[in-house]
Design a protein around this motif. Structure first.
Motif, mmCIF file in Angstrom:
data_model
loop_
_atom_site.group_PDB
_atom_site.id
_atom_site.type_symbol
_atom_site.label_atom_id
_atom_site.label_comp_id
_atom_site.label_asym_id
_atom_site.label_seq_id
_atom_site.Cartn_x
_atom_site.Cartn_y
_atom_site.Cartn_z
ATOM 1 N N ARG A 291 -28.390 -38.224 37.710
ATOM 2 C CA ARG A 291 -27.161 -38.192 36.909
ATOM 3 C C ARG A 291 -26.733 -36.746 36.651
ATOM 4 O O ARG A 291 -25.555 -36.401 36.801
ATOM 5 C CB ARG A 291 -27.378 -38.918 35.587
ATOM 6 N N ARG A 292 -27.681 -35.905 36.267
ATOM 7 C CA ARG A 292 -27.370 -34.499 36.017
ATOM 8 C C ARG A 292 -26.867 -33.820 37.289
ATOM 9 O O ARG A 292 -25.944 -33.016 37.254
ATOM 10 C CB ARG A 292 -28.620 -33.790 35.486
ATOM 11 N N PHE A 293 -27.471 -34.150 38.434
ATOM 12 C CA PHE A 293 -27.038 -33.596 39.717
ATOM 13 C C PHE A 293 -25.598 -34.006 40.022
ATOM 14 O O PHE A 293 -24.785 -33.189 40.459
ATOM 15 C CB PHE A 293 -27.977 -34.074 40.830
ATOM 16 N N ALA A 294 -25.268 -35.285 39.798
ATOM 17 C CA ALA A 294 -23.916 -35.771 40.066
ATOM 18 C C ALA A 294 -22.893 -35.110 39.147
ATOM 19 O O ALA A 294 -21.792 -34.758 39.576
ATOM 20 C CB ALA A 294 -23.860 -37.289 39.901
ATOM 21 N N LEU A 295 -23.251 -34.926 37.890
ATOM 22 C CA LEU A 295 -22.330 -34.271 36.960
ATOM 23 C C LEU A 295 -22.145 -32.801 37.306
ATOM 24 O O LEU A 295 -21.038 -32.270 37.247
ATOM 25 C CB LEU A 295 -22.847 -34.408 35.522
ATOM 26 N N ARG A 296 -23.221 -32.131 37.682
ATOM 27 C CA ARG A 296 -23.151 -30.702 38.002
ATOM 28 C C ARG A 296 -22.323 -30.444 39.253
ATOM 29 O O ARG A 296 -21.594 -29.468 39.349
ATOM 30 C CB ARG A 296 -24.560 -30.146 38.176
#
Length: 72
Positions: A26-31
């Protein structure tokens, strides 16, 4: 006992991997801005939603399959 070792234990391990990996994906997708920008006329949710939801499940299934298939 055989049912537990062949079916239930790998499912539990895969669930643990998926629960552990989901926040990182999720953090990767948001970043990296891999988001679903919603159209209010079609969708009910307003904030952008990460698109990589199945990636953590796929990775956890793949790792679990490698572990248990190589173990024989």
């Amino acid at each position: 006992m055989v049912i537990f070792l062949h079916y239930i234990f790998p499912a539990i391990i895969s669930f643990i991997f998926a629960a552990f990996l989901t926040p990182f994906v999720r953090r990767f997708a948001l970043r990296h801005n891999i988001l679903d920008r919603t159209d209010i006329a079609i969708h009910k949710h307003r904030p952008p939603t990460p698109k990589l939801g199945g990636l953590s499940m796929f990775i956890s299934f793949f790792i679990t399959a490698l572990i248990f298939l190589s173990a024989g």
